[in-house]
Design a protein around this motif. Structure first.
Motif: not given
Length: 251
Positions: A190-195, A220-231, A245-251
């Motif tokens: 789990k060290a690489d959180r994105q992966r 084609q994907a874009r990633l935003l890391e903000r407020f401790g979340a991954h989107c 359009h797929l939205d994957l959001t992890l608080p």
């Protein structure tokens, strides 16, 4: 009240008596009318004995090779650490057993392709444990999308691992037992959180997109890391020409 089993049942062996098997596989094998829990296997002797006995497994093993040598077992359920999925599945297929393996099926594309080659060579069944596609709501959506709706224009899907989920699961699921001798992969998976997030949660979203709209042609994907979340916002094109359009959001 005992479950009335069918005259012909699939005899399965469950590899791993850790949390995922405790939450899902052991009880399912006990309750399923068309399956018999032929065996459980775990490297931790106490864990294997505890849950093998509780769920009425006919045999209890601490060595995977010994379980695979059991001629009564027709299929293996793999509920162990992600990094061990492919090696265990290949072993089971080579032993002539069908396989149900937890997701993610592999840690890399190369691993997945190696496993695919073994499935094709043996002619056996391998299924990934993507349980969400069997949810009644998803089943209804699939029936509508592939039948009554007609041609598909686009698919929009949102997967959010809600913080409220864990309050609910903590209330309804049993406290999982862990063994003192659990086999763990080298390093921190789990060290690489994105992966890790994409493998653990993204695999559900991609599987549902493919189930509802068919094979994916491009991504084609874009990633935003903000407020401790991954989107992740993921634009897809399906082989049938539909957009996604797929939205994957992890608080």
């Amino acid at each position: 009240m005992p479950v009335n089993k069918d005259a012909r049942c699939l005899r399965v062996g469950i590899l791993g008596c850790g949390p995922i098997s405790q939450f899902a596989h052991l009880e399912s094998a006990q309750k399923g009318r068309n399956v018999v829990l032929q065996a459980v296997c775990d490297a931790d002797v106490d864990l294997a004995r505890r849950f093998g006995s509780f769920y009425d497994a006919i045999s209890i093993y601490n060595d995977f090779d010994r379980m695979l040598a059991d001629p009564e077992i027709e299929a293996i359920v793999i509920g162990i650490s992600d990094a061990f999925h492919v090696p265990a599945a290949i072993k089971a297929l080579s032993a002539g057993k069908h396989v149900l393996c937890e997701k993610p099926i592999a840690m890399s594309v190369e691993e997945a392709e190696e496993l695919k080659a073994h499935v094709e060579r043996t002619g056996l069944v391998l299924q990934i444990g993507h349980m969400l596609r069997f949810d009644p709501g998803i089943q209804a959506a699939h029936e509508f999308a592939t039948g009554e709706m007609g041609a598909l224009l686009a698919l929009k899907a949102w997967y959010c691992d809600s913080t409220h989920r864990y309050t609910m699961t903590d209330a309804v699921q049993p406290v999982p037992r862990t063994g003192a001798k659990a086999l763990k992969p080298v390093g921190d998976q789990k060290a690489d959180r994105q992966r890790y997030f994409m493998l653990a949660h993204g695999s559900h979203l991609v599987d549902l997109a493919r189930y509802l709209a068919g094979p994916i042609k491009s991504v084609q994907a874009r990633l935003l890391e903000r407020f401790g979340a991954h989107c992740w916002f993921v634009d897809t094109e399906f082989e049938n020409g539909a957009l996604g359009h797929l939205d994957l959001t992890l608080p």
